[in-house]
Design an enzyme around this catalytic site. Structure first.
Site, PDB file in Angstrom:
ATOM      1  N   HIS A  88       0.862  -1.166   0.000  1.00  0.00           N
ATOM      2  CA  HIS A  88       0.000   0.000   0.000  1.00  0.00           C
ATOM      3  C   HIS A  88       0.908   1.229   0.000  1.00  0.00           C
ATOM      4  CE1 HIS A  88      -3.808  -1.963   0.421  1.00  0.00           C
ATOM      5  NE2 HIS A  88      -3.528  -2.501   1.602  1.00  0.00           N
ATOM      6  N   GLY A  89       0.405   2.352  -0.517  1.00  0.00           N
ATOM      7  CA  GLY A  89       1.236   3.537  -0.554  1.00  0.00           C
ATOM      8  C   GLY A  89       0.432   4.811  -0.448  1.00  0.00           C
ATOM      9  N   CYS A 136      -0.094   2.489  -4.542  1.00  0.00           N
ATOM     10  CA  CYS A 136      -0.852   3.715  -4.766  1.00  0.00           C
ATOM     11  C   CYS A 136       0.001   4.894  -4.324  1.00  0.00           C
ATOM     12  CB  CYS A 136      -2.151   3.705  -3.961  1.00  0.00           C
ATOM     13  SG  CYS A 136      -3.382   2.531  -4.566  1.00  0.00           S
ATOM     14  N   ARG A 137      -0.295   6.067  -4.886  1.00  0.00           N
ATOM     15  CA  ARG A 137       0.427   7.283  -4.504  1.00  0.00           C
ATOM     16  C   ARG A 137      -0.555   8.378  -4.098  1.00  0.00           C
ATOM     17  NH1 ARG A 137       4.727   8.468  -9.136  1.00  0.00           N
ATOM     18  NH2 ARG A 137       5.782   9.554  -7.423  1.00  0.00           N
ATOM     19  N   GLU A 242      10.469   8.099 -13.202  1.00  0.00           N
ATOM     20  CA  GLU A 242      10.933   9.223 -12.399  1.00  0.00           C
ATOM     21  C   GLU A 242      12.339   8.971 -11.856  1.00  0.00           C
ATOM     22  OE1 GLU A 242       8.058  10.174  -9.370  1.00  0.00           O
ATOM     23  OE2 GLU A 242       6.378   9.877 -10.730  1.00  0.00           O
TER      24      GLU A 242
END
Length: 255
Positions: A88-89, A136-137, A242
């Site tokens: 999870h993020g 996720c971000r 990135e």
């Protein structure tokens, strides 16, 4: 302009690190993540890497595992490494297993680059360090409805301001602190990543497919582009390249 392979396949000691958090104390279980682990492990082993797998770690434990992995002697006789993180993020980083919200038990992404930069991991100096992040971000959906007649004009950029500076020093050798990294996130900042409970994360599925089909003749950045392109028909998510600091092309040469 191509990263060299220092040693033959038979004596090369490529190592990869894979950290995947599936079960959490306070957050939902990441069903299907086991499939991601199996798929990425098989892919990396096929590319000649011995994969160190760690499951269900707190942010502190993740940092400790990275420190240990950065110190592995095998990097001296390797030509590269893969660092794979799945959890999870949130916008700030990756959730550890004790995370409750955006402020607790979060591993900052900066920690990854600090652990493996040219100061703290000199065995990988000048060698590609490929970072793959499935998380996720944020909570936004990564798509938007647009009008076919939208005005796409943009103002012309102003000319860059440049200055000339004379540099002199007596250093024996000076290198960039953070070079030779290439990072592919599963999504753009502030947006979610999608995962199926049976077949795993869509990003990992696409990445494995593109690497298997094209690693024999495409360099890493071209592989990243192919992964991004493969999401053309899935506008809810777009992988993001990135923090890439590779001055050369990196070919995996799977054989």
């Amino acid at each position: 302009q191509i990263y060299p392979l220092y040693l033959p396949w038979e004596v090369r000691t490529r190592r990869a690190l894979l950290i995947c958090n599936i079960d959490f104390e306070h957050l939902s279980r990441r069903d299907g993540a086991e499939v991601d682990v199996q798929g990425m492990t098989k892919l990396l082993e096929g590319l000649g890497y011995v994969v160190d797998i760690h499951l269900n770690l707190s942010s502190e434990e993740m940092a400790m595992v990275m420190t240990d992995f950065a110190d592995r002697k095998e990097h001296r006789t390797s030509d590269s490494t893969f660092l794979v993180f799945m959890s999870h993020g949130v916008r700030a980083g990756l959730c550890g297993t004790k995370s409750r919200d955006e402020a607790t038990d979060i591993l900052s992404l900066d920690t990854i680059y600090e652990k493996f930069n040219n100061q703290h991991c000199q065995a990988l100096l000048g060698k590609p360090k490929v970072v793959i992040i499935q998380s996720c971000r944020g909570g936004k959906v990564g798509s938007v409805l647009v009008n076919d007649a939208a005005d796409l004009s943009v103002p012309a950029p102003s000319s860059a301001h440049t200055t000339r500076v004379a540099l002199e020093d007596d250093a024996i050798c000076e290198v960039h602190l953070e070079s030779d990294f290439a990072t592919l996130h599963s999504s753009t900042p502030d947006t979610v990543s999608w995962r199926r409970s049976v077949t795993g994360s869509i990003f990992i599925q696409h990445l494995i497919e593109q690497f298997r089909n094209h690693a024999y003749n495409s360099d890493l950045e071209e592989l990243f582009r192919k992964v991004q392109y493969s999401f053309g028909k899935f506008p809810r998510q777009l992988p993001s390249k990135e923090r890439t600091t590779m001055p050369r092309k990196f070919y995996l040469f799977p054989g």
